[in-house]
Design an enzyme around this catalytic site. Sequence first.
Site, PDB file in Angstrom:
ATOM      1  N   SER A 148      13.508  11.148 -14.784  1.00  0.00           N
ATOM      2  CA  SER A 148      12.960  10.120 -15.366  1.00  0.00           C
ATOM      3  C   SER A 148      12.298   8.914 -14.558  1.00  0.00           C
ATOM      4  O   SER A 148      14.574   8.387 -14.238  1.00  0.00           O
ATOM      5  CB  SER A 148      13.215   9.099 -17.017  1.00  0.00           C
ATOM      6  OG  SER A 148      12.696   8.355 -16.724  1.00  0.00           O
ATOM      7  N   TYR A 161      18.604   6.597 -23.101  1.00  0.00           N
ATOM      8  CA  TYR A 161      18.155   7.709 -22.529  1.00  0.00           C
ATOM      9  C   TYR A 161      17.931   7.617 -21.165  1.00  0.00           C
ATOM     10  O   TYR A 161      18.302   8.730 -20.317  1.00  0.00           O
ATOM     11  CB  TYR A 161      15.649   6.966 -22.418  1.00  0.00           C
ATOM     12  CG  TYR A 161      15.151   8.022 -21.651  1.00  0.00           C
ATOM     13  CD1 TYR A 161      15.250   9.555 -22.320  1.00  0.00           C
ATOM     14  CD2 TYR A 161      13.846   7.717 -20.905  1.00  0.00           C
ATOM     15  CE1 TYR A 161      13.839  10.003 -21.919  1.00  0.00           C
ATOM     16  CE2 TYR A 161      13.337   8.752 -20.286  1.00  0.00           C
ATOM     17  CZ  TYR A 161      13.295   9.943 -20.184  1.00  0.00           C
ATOM     18  OH  TYR A 161      11.859  10.526 -20.553  1.00  0.00           O
ATOM     19  N   SER A 164      20.878   9.819 -20.050  1.00  0.00           N
ATOM     20  CA  SER A 164      20.954  11.246 -20.484  1.00  0.00           C
ATOM     21  C   SER A 164      20.239  12.021 -19.411  1.00  0.00           C
ATOM     22  O   SER A 164      20.223  12.371 -18.385  1.00  0.00           O
ATOM     23  CB  SER A 164      20.163  11.940 -21.486  1.00  0.00           C
ATOM     24  OG  SER A 164      18.946  11.229 -21.741  1.00  0.00           O
ATOM     25  N   LYS A 165      19.208  10.963 -18.453  1.00  0.00           N
ATOM     26  CA  LYS A 165      18.391  11.131 -17.212  1.00  0.00           C
ATOM     27  C   LYS A 165      19.143  11.080 -15.603  1.00  0.00           C
ATOM     28  O   LYS A 165      18.936  11.884 -15.067  1.00  0.00           O
ATOM     29  CB  LYS A 165      16.605  10.579 -17.366  1.00  0.00           C
ATOM     30  CG  LYS A 165      15.774  10.970 -18.704  1.00  0.00           C
ATOM     31  CD  LYS A 165      15.888  12.315 -18.706  1.00  0.00           C
ATOM     32  CE  LYS A 165      14.128  12.838 -19.654  1.00  0.00           C
ATOM     33  NZ  LYS A 165      14.247  14.193 -19.340  1.00  0.00           N
TER      34      LYS A 165
END
Length: 257
Positions: A148, A161, A164-165
């Site tokens: 992302s 988020y 994690s990406k």
Amino acid sequence: MDIEKTPFSLTGKNIIVTGASSGIGRQCAINCSQMGANVILLGRDKQRLDQTLNSTTTPLKHLTYSLDLLDYSKVEEVLKDIVSQKGKIHGLVNCAGISTTLPLRAITPRKLDEFLHTNVHGGIQLTKLVTKKAFISEEGGCIIFITSVMGAVGEAGKSLYSMSKGALIAGSKSLAIELASKKIRVNCISPGVVETPMSKEAVYSQDETSLNQIKSYHPLGLGQAEDVANACIYLLSEASKWVTGINLFVDGGYTAR
Ligand SMILES: NC(=O)c1ccc[n+]([C@@H]2O[C@H](COP(=O)([O-])OP(=O)(O)OC[C@H]3O[C@@H](n4cnc5c(N)ncnc54)[C@H](OP(=O)(O)O)[C@@H]3O)[C@@H](O)[C@H]2O)c1
């Protein structure tokens, strides 16, 4: 146009797509099928996986498996079954994932575990198995992580988020070097906001002002799942045979601002 004669052809390649029951993964499975691949569709929801399968023009060529990617022993059994039915694997699109908008004060150890397990462990463990000699094609292979823009730039409430990406973007570069001698290429695709069930459920989609703000961050407007699926075709095909270790932004200009 004869697809088989273009460098973008996936004819005869066995391609696994995770998250194939929804959104980007679903479109990726459909587009890989159009380009000639034998697609193996993974997801948890059997009914939605079957809907994806039936949206391809050649459902009989493909396989579906309903499973949780965090059930690692089942994942290995599924890989053995895939190889016994279709032969060894040429490509893997790690698309399954979860998203949230959460301020730092609301991040608990349990939430952090949930995101790292689903978004990082799930894809990395599958990649570890797929790249085993028993499963990967002798010709080599191609691994894609759908990451992302949030793995490279920030927004308020996106740290969980993003972590994690970002972990996948960083790790994939070392994997690209580690696996190059086995002719396995490893790349990431970082989308901006794409119209899927995930983005429709996001907090920014719940009121018009927030949605308009998100849209304004994308000079070309919000993305469609096919924009990411087409980038996958490029990275899975011979057209990108000299490309490894990259993070391809497919973001309507989000990171150009
Ligand atoms: N949409 C966006 O704006 C956007 C932007 C940037 C990056 N991305 C990334 O793109 C990927 C796909 O997103 P999307 O928008 O297509 O989301 P989506 O429509 O919510 O689909 C998510 C998919 O992941 C699967 N999944 C989640 N956890 C799983 C698990 N433990 N085991 C197996 N499958 C699991 C889901 O399977 P079931 O439904 O069967 O449970 C579903 O098929 C995600 O990694 C996301 O982070 C999306």
